[in-house]
Design a protein around this motif. Structure first.
Motif, PDB file in Angstrom:
ATOM      1  N   ILE A  33      37.172  14.226 -23.637  1.00 23.12           N
ATOM      2  CA  ILE A  33      36.766  13.045 -24.545  1.00 23.12           C
ATOM      3  C   ILE A  33      35.606  13.325 -25.245  1.00 23.12           C
ATOM      4  CG2 ILE A  33      35.128  10.897 -23.172  1.00 23.12           C
ATOM      5  CD1 ILE A  33      37.051  11.756 -20.416  1.00 23.12           C
ATOM      6  N   LEU A  34      34.374  14.279 -24.483  1.00 27.80           N
ATOM      7  CA  LEU A  34      34.057  14.356 -25.864  1.00 27.80           C
ATOM      8  C   LEU A  34      33.971  14.378 -27.169  1.00 27.80           C
ATOM      9  CD1 LEU A  34      30.945  14.442 -26.695  1.00 27.80           C
ATOM     10  CD2 LEU A  34      30.922  16.985 -26.617  1.00 27.80           C
ATOM     11  N   LEU A  35      35.521  15.536 -27.780  1.00 28.93           N
ATOM     12  CA  LEU A  35      35.726  15.578 -28.659  1.00 28.93           C
ATOM     13  C   LEU A  35      36.596  14.334 -29.736  1.00 28.93           C
ATOM     14  CD1 LEU A  35      37.282  19.582 -28.407  1.00 28.93           C
ATOM     15  CD2 LEU A  35      35.187  18.815 -29.789  1.00 28.93           C
ATOM     16  N   PHE A  36      37.080  13.843 -28.257  1.00 26.66           N
ATOM     17  CA  PHE A  36      37.992  12.639 -29.144  1.00 26.66           C
ATOM     18  C   PHE A  36      36.492  11.657 -29.604  1.00 26.66           C
ATOM     19  CE2 PHE A  36      39.148   8.163 -28.327  1.00 26.66           C
ATOM     20  CZ  PHE A  36      39.708   7.890 -28.623  1.00 26.66           C
ATOM     21  N   LEU A  37      35.853  11.579 -29.010  1.00 30.16           N
ATOM     22  CA  LEU A  37      34.490   9.998 -29.631  1.00 30.16           C
ATOM     23  C   LEU A  37      34.332  10.547 -30.773  1.00 30.16           C
ATOM     24  CD1 LEU A  37      32.810   9.107 -26.107  1.00 30.16           C
ATOM     25  CD2 LEU A  37      35.271   8.371 -27.779  1.00 30.16           C
ATOM     26  N   LEU A  38      33.484  12.402 -30.883  1.00 31.52           N
ATOM     27  CA  LEU A  38      33.133  12.690 -31.691  1.00 31.52           C
ATOM     28  C   LEU A  38      33.879  12.983 -32.765  1.00 31.52           C
ATOM     29  CD1 LEU A  38      31.095  15.989 -30.212  1.00 31.52           C
ATOM     30  CD2 LEU A  38      29.464  13.833 -31.645  1.00 31.52           C
ATOM     31  N   VAL A  39      34.865  13.283 -32.883  1.00 31.74           N
ATOM     32  CA  VAL A  39      36.123  13.428 -34.193  1.00 31.74           C
ATOM     33  C   VAL A  39      36.200  11.512 -34.045  1.00 31.74           C
ATOM     34  CG1 VAL A  39      37.901  14.038 -35.181  1.00 31.74           C
ATOM     35  CG2 VAL A  39      37.272  15.413 -33.576  1.00 31.74           C
ATOM     36  N   SER A  40      36.361  11.471 -33.610  1.00 37.43           N
ATOM     37  CA  SER A  40      36.750   9.667 -34.251  1.00 37.43           C
ATOM     38  C   SER A  40      35.081   8.784 -34.915  1.00 37.43           C
ATOM     39  CB  SER A  40      37.085   8.584 -32.923  1.00 37.43           C
ATOM     40  OG  SER A  40      38.199   9.154 -32.102  1.00 37.43           O
ATOM     41  N   CYS A  41      34.543   8.903 -33.742  1.00 35.15           N
ATOM     42  CA  CYS A  41      33.474   8.715 -34.605  1.00 35.15           C
ATOM     43  C   CYS A  41      32.889   9.170 -35.931  1.00 35.15           C
ATOM     44  CB  CYS A  41      31.654   8.344 -34.041  1.00 35.15           C
ATOM     45  SG  CYS A  41      33.070   7.034 -32.555  1.00 35.15           S
ATOM     46  N   GLY A  42      33.252   9.991 -35.725  1.00 37.05           N
ATOM     47  CA  GLY A  42      32.745  11.395 -37.159  1.00 37.05           C
ATOM     48  C   GLY A  42      33.177  10.822 -38.964  1.00 37.05           C
ATOM     49  N   LEU A  43      35.138  10.981 -38.034  1.00 40.81           N
ATOM     50  CA  LEU A  43      35.726   9.976 -39.220  1.00 40.81           C
ATOM     51  C   LEU A  43      35.377   9.570 -39.547  1.00 40.81           C
ATOM     52  CD1 LEU A  43      39.051  11.889 -38.172  1.00 40.81           C
ATOM     53  CD2 LEU A  43      37.625  12.640 -39.933  1.00 40.81           C
ATOM     54  N   LEU A  44      35.217   8.001 -38.433  1.00 41.57           N
ATOM     55  CA  LEU A  44      34.918   6.659 -39.064  1.00 41.57           C
ATOM     56  C   LEU A  44      33.256   7.129 -39.816  1.00 41.57           C
ATOM     57  CD1 LEU A  44      35.501   3.626 -39.002  1.00 41.57           C
ATOM     58  CD2 LEU A  44      35.103   3.813 -36.862  1.00 41.57           C
ATOM     59  N   ALA A  45      32.513   6.764 -39.431  1.00 40.26           N
ATOM     60  CA  ALA A  45      30.989   6.911 -40.289  1.00 40.26           C
ATOM     61  C   ALA A  45      31.230   7.848 -41.602  1.00 40.26           C
ATOM     62  CB  ALA A  45      30.396   8.204 -38.976  1.00 40.26           C
ATOM     63  N   ALA A  46      32.051   8.806 -41.885  1.00 39.06           N
ATOM     64  CA  ALA A  46      31.825   9.446 -43.057  1.00 39.06           C
ATOM     65  C   ALA A  46      33.214   8.588 -44.221  1.00 39.06           C
ATOM     66  CB  ALA A  46      33.309  11.079 -42.462  1.00 39.06           C
ATOM     67  N   LEU A  47      34.610   8.325 -43.881  1.00 39.97           N
ATOM     68  CA  LEU A  47      35.513   8.279 -45.088  1.00 39.97           C
ATOM     69  C   LEU A  47      35.499   6.718 -44.635  1.00 39.97           C
ATOM     70  CD1 LEU A  47      38.049  10.361 -43.958  1.00 39.97           C
ATOM     71  CD2 LEU A  47      37.001  10.757 -45.613  1.00 39.97           C
ATOM     72  N   TRP A  48      34.367   6.065 -43.356  1.00 40.87           N
ATOM     73  CA  TRP A  48      35.315   4.916 -43.893  1.00 40.87           C
ATOM     74  C   TRP A  48      34.239   3.864 -45.658  1.00 40.87           C
ATOM     75  CZ3 TRP A  48      38.448   1.030 -42.932  1.00 40.87           C
ATOM     76  CH2 TRP A  48      37.662  -0.233 -42.883  1.00 40.87           C
ATOM     77  N   PRO A  49      32.628   4.138 -45.608  1.00 41.89           N
ATOM     78  CA  PRO A  49      32.575   3.937 -47.294  1.00 41.89           C
ATOM     79  C   PRO A  49      33.389   3.534 -48.382  1.00 41.89           C
ATOM     80  CG  PRO A  49      30.606   5.078 -46.071  1.00 41.89           C
ATOM     81  CD  PRO A  49      31.943   5.695 -44.876  1.00 41.89           C
ATOM     82  N   PHE A  50      34.435   5.405 -48.502  1.00 45.46           N
ATOM     83  CA  PHE A  50      34.969   5.996 -49.562  1.00 45.46           C
ATOM     84  C   PHE A  50      36.750   4.487 -49.274  1.00 45.46           C
ATOM     85  CE2 PHE A  50      38.794   8.218 -50.313  1.00 45.46           C
ATOM     86  CZ  PHE A  50      38.803   8.098 -51.672  1.00 45.46           C
ATOM     87  N   VAL A  51      36.560   4.526 -47.761  1.00 42.06           N
ATOM     88  CA  VAL A  51      38.173   3.938 -47.460  1.00 42.06           C
ATOM     89  C   VAL A  51      37.677   1.866 -48.191  1.00 42.06           C
ATOM     90  CG1 VAL A  51      39.692   2.487 -46.088  1.00 42.06           C
ATOM     91  CG2 VAL A  51      39.349   5.655 -45.956  1.00 42.06           C
ATOM     92  N   LYS A  52      36.397   1.846 -47.392  1.00 43.22           N
ATOM     93  CA  LYS A  52      36.539   0.568 -48.059  1.00 43.22           C
ATOM     94  C   LYS A  52      36.270   0.795 -49.577  1.00 43.22           C
ATOM     95  CE  LYS A  52      32.060  -2.875 -46.954  1.00 43.22           C
ATOM     96  NZ  LYS A  52      31.336  -3.334 -46.894  1.00 43.22           N
ATOM     97  N   LYS A  53      35.676   0.989 -50.214  1.00 46.84           N
ATOM     98  CA  LYS A  53      35.971   1.303 -52.227  1.00 46.84           C
ATOM     99  C   LYS A  53      37.586   1.224 -52.477  1.00 46.84           C
ATOM    100  CE  LYS A  53      31.172   3.307 -53.242  1.00 46.84           C
ATOM    101  NZ  LYS A  53      30.642   4.635 -53.377  1.00 46.84           N
ATOM    102  N   VAL A  54      37.925   1.862 -51.309  1.00 41.06           N
ATOM    103  CA  VAL A  54      39.322   2.160 -51.933  1.00 41.06           C
ATOM    104  C   VAL A  54      40.396   0.953 -52.150  1.00 41.06           C
ATOM    105  CG1 VAL A  54      41.779   2.988 -51.900  1.00 41.06           C
ATOM    106  CG2 VAL A  54      39.479   4.539 -52.457  1.00 41.06           C
ATOM    107  N   LEU A  55      39.698   0.488 -51.018  1.00 43.60           N
ATOM    108  CA  LEU A  55      40.678  -0.595 -49.554  1.00 43.60           C
ATOM    109  C   LEU A  55      41.039  -2.330 -51.393  1.00 43.60           C
ATOM    110  CD1 LEU A  55      41.657   0.360 -46.259  1.00 43.60           C
ATOM    111  CD2 LEU A  55      43.019   0.394 -48.449  1.00 43.60           C
TER     112      LEU A  55
END
Length: 136
Positions: free
Chosen positions: A53-75
């Motif tokens: 559960i911890l890794l699920f949350l860390l990976v999910s939230c980490g990817l979201l936080a790290a990549l969302w600004p970039f994805v937002k610019k592209v989309l």
């Protein structure tokens, strides 16, 4: 090794991928699919449920936080400003009472008359000074 938990994480990953496929180009749940994949691998290797559960949350939230600004610019590529965008924040007078329910209302801005609606749905009588919030 607990196969039931591994299967649960794989099923969750598939559900997240199906949701993602149903919403193309929005990247709604791809982050959670990646987190589920990591949790499934940890479950298959015999990791504890709390670690999964911890890794699920860390990976999910980490990817979201790290990549969302970039994805937002592209989309959502930068919108080209037009002359009409300069009207936002300006003031004008209501020439025809604004009533969202009846789809009525006009405002005079910069010498031109525009169809108008109130942002919060309240009726605005003619002659009232108003400020432009947004343009659609």
């Amino acid at each position: 090794m607990n196969w039931a938990l591994t299967i649960l994480w794989v099923v969750l990953m598939v559900v997240f991928l199906v949701v993602e496929a149903a919403c193309p180009f929005h990247l709604v749940s791809i982050w959670f699919a990646a987190g589920s994949l990591v949790a499934a691998i940890v479950a298959a290797l015999g990791g504890q449920l709390w670690l999964q559960i911890l890794l699920f949350l860390l990976v999910s939230c980490g990817l979201l936080a790290a990549l969302w600004p970039f994805v937002k610019k592209v989309l959502n590529p930068k919108r080209t400003a037009t002359n009409i965008d300069a009207m936002i924040g300006t003031e004008g007078y209501v020439t025809m009472a604004v009533d969202n329910l009846n789809a009525e209302g006009k405002v005079k801005l910069g010498g031109m008359e525009w169809t108008a609606r109130s942002a919060d749905g309240t009726k605005i009588p003619a002659g009232t000074l108003v400020k432009v919030d947004r343009i659609e």
